[in-house]
Design a protein around this motif. Structure first.
Motif, PDB file in Angstrom:
ATOM      1  N   TYR A   1       0.680  -1.161   0.025  1.00 23.32           N
ATOM      2  CA  TYR A   1      -0.224   0.066   0.000  1.00 23.32           C
ATOM      3  C   TYR A   1       0.895   1.198  -0.088  1.00 23.32           C
ATOM      4  N   ALA A   2       0.271   2.284  -0.747  1.00 30.86           N
ATOM      5  CA  ALA A   2       0.920   3.636  -0.539  1.00 30.86           C
ATOM      6  C   ALA A   2       0.067   4.217   0.555  1.00 30.86           C
ATOM      7  N   VAL A   3       0.600   5.047   1.700  1.00 30.28           N
ATOM      8  CA  VAL A   3      -0.429   5.174   2.848  1.00 30.28           C
ATOM      9  C   VAL A   3      -0.050   6.771   3.023  1.00 30.28           C
ATOM     10  N   LEU A   4      -1.139   7.515   3.302  1.00 32.47           N
ATOM     11  CA  LEU A   4      -0.816   8.902   3.677  1.00 32.47           C
ATOM     12  C   LEU A   4      -1.617   8.930   5.037  1.00 32.47           C
ATOM     13  N   ARG A   5      -0.803   9.427   6.076  1.00 26.73           N
ATOM     14  CA  ARG A   5      -1.386   9.742   7.613  1.00 26.73           C
ATOM     15  C   ARG A   5      -1.931  11.089   7.636  1.00 26.73           C
ATOM     16  N   PHE A   6      -3.171  11.131   8.291  1.00 25.66           N
ATOM     17  CA  PHE A   6      -3.395  12.476   8.754  1.00 25.66           C
ATOM     18  C   PHE A   6      -3.932  12.585   9.998  1.00 25.66           C
ATOM     19  N   THR A   7      -4.251  13.768  10.626  1.00 21.87           N
ATOM     20  CA  THR A   7      -5.097  13.755  12.033  1.00 21.87           C
ATOM     21  C   THR A   7      -6.482  14.703  11.748  1.00 21.87           C
ATOM     22  N   GLY A   8      -7.164  14.466  12.668  1.00 25.10           N
ATOM     23  CA  GLY A   8      -8.251  15.772  12.824  1.00 25.10           C
ATOM     24  C   GLY A   8      -9.510  15.067  12.088  1.00 25.10           C
ATOM     25  N   ASP A   9      -9.989  15.742  11.407  1.00 23.44           N
ATOM     26  CA  ASP A   9     -11.360  15.510  10.781  1.00 23.44           C
ATOM     27  C   ASP A   9     -11.107  14.196  10.073  1.00 23.44           C
ATOM     28  N   ARG A  10     -12.234  13.220  10.120  1.00 31.47           N
ATOM     29  CA  ARG A  10     -12.165  11.906   9.307  1.00 31.47           C
ATOM     30  C   ARG A  10     -13.647  11.702   8.926  1.00 31.47           C
ATOM     31  N   SER A  11     -14.396  12.830   8.388  1.00 30.74           N
ATOM     32  CA  SER A  11     -15.766  12.688   7.947  1.00 30.74           C
ATOM     33  C   SER A  11     -15.643  12.329   6.428  1.00 30.74           C
ATOM     34  N   PRO A  12     -16.693  11.659   5.765  1.00 30.85           N
ATOM     35  CA  PRO A  12     -16.477  11.427   4.380  1.00 30.85           C
ATOM     36  C   PRO A  12     -15.868  12.397   3.483  1.00 30.85           C
ATOM     37  N   SER A  13     -16.092  13.793   3.580  1.00 30.05           N
ATOM     38  CA  SER A  13     -15.527  14.708   2.864  1.00 30.05           C
ATOM     39  C   SER A  13     -13.953  14.845   2.922  1.00 30.05           C
ATOM     40  N   ALA A  14     -13.628  14.550   4.318  1.00 32.28           N
ATOM     41  CA  ALA A  14     -12.142  14.553   4.802  1.00 32.28           C
ATOM     42  C   ALA A  14     -11.292  13.614   4.206  1.00 32.28           C
ATOM     43  N   VAL A  15     -12.036  12.111   4.306  1.00 31.54           N
ATOM     44  CA  VAL A  15     -11.455  11.212   3.718  1.00 31.54           C
ATOM     45  C   VAL A  15     -11.373  11.073   1.990  1.00 31.54           C
ATOM     46  N   THR A  16     -12.217  11.743   1.317  1.00 30.48           N
ATOM     47  CA  THR A  16     -12.388  12.048  -0.113  1.00 30.48           C
ATOM     48  C   THR A  16     -11.146  13.104  -0.328  1.00 30.48           C
TER      49      THR A  16
END
Length: 221
Positions: A145-160
């Motif tokens: 996998y290529a993996v991008l890590r992030f924090t904060g909002d994980r709503s559908p719009s943020a995931v998109t």
């Protein structure tokens, strides 16, 4: 009060608020940096309990979590249980522990597959059969996998938005995607947003290992 004086489950609950996971196993992988914020990870075969939910992303995540949590809490043919705190207490005896992350992948226009990965000590032969017909045990093959890590909002719009960002990074670096994106969530909803660990993962063709430096990882939290 010293942390050592806090009862174990209470301590884990408090720590989870700030994104510190205690005793939660992650699948092992080899990590290779692609950019400053994207890594290539190679996972070996794993076993997961999964369920398919026909609902929007957040509702599907909630329904799927409840079904799968029911399985590890004892809704199985051997009534094996675990006392789940926040995030999940360390595995004890022959109880089934949930590992991190919880995985969500779209399997249709309004359908999601939610997965809990099983601890590495279990096999398909030793895991108890789920009582819920909507939960099944599956063997997940080795994947890159290529993996991008992030924090904060994980709503559908943020995931998109994060998925779009990762796709662009892969295109800019001539990395071929070979599957659909997966969202991985490592923390409960009450974790402070800036301390949450969330990831977008896209299956990719394995890189030229001779030209890259890899690091073995288990729990990089």
């Amino acid at each position: 009060m010293r942390l050592i004086d806090i009862p174990g489950q209470a301590a884990e609950s408090i720590l989870s608020i700030v994104g510190i996971r205690v005793g939660t196993e992650e699948p092992h992988y080899l990590a290779t940096p692609l950019t400053d914020n994207v890594t290539i990870r190679r996972y070996g075969p794993r076993i997961a309990a999964e369920t398919t939910v026909d609902a929007d992303d957040e509702r599907a995540r909630n329904i799927g979590f409840r079904r799968l949590a029911g399985y590890i809490f004892g809704a199985n043919h051997r009534d094996q249980t675990i006392a789940m705190t926040a995030p999940v207490s360390q595995e004890t005896g022959d109880r089934i522990a949930m590992t991190a992350p919880v995985a969500q992948v779209r399997d249709g226009e309004n359908t999601s597959v939610i997965r809990f990965f099983m601890p590495s000590k279990w096999t398909m032969e030793t895991l108890p059969k789920p009582d819920d017909e909507h939960v099944e045990l599956v063997e997940v093959p080795a994947e890159t996998y290529a993996v991008l890590r992030f924090t904060g909002d994980r709503s559908p719009s943020a995931v998109t938005a994060r998925t779009t960002e990762l796709r662009k990074i892969l295109g800019d670096n001539d990395v071929d995607a070979v599957g659909e994106p997966v969202a991985w969530f490592f923390d409960p909803p009450w974790t402070l947003p800036f301390r949450r660990r969330n990831e977008i993962a896209i299956p990719v063709a394995p890189p030229d290992l001779d030209s890259l430096t890899s690091t073995a990882c288990a729990d990089p939290s």
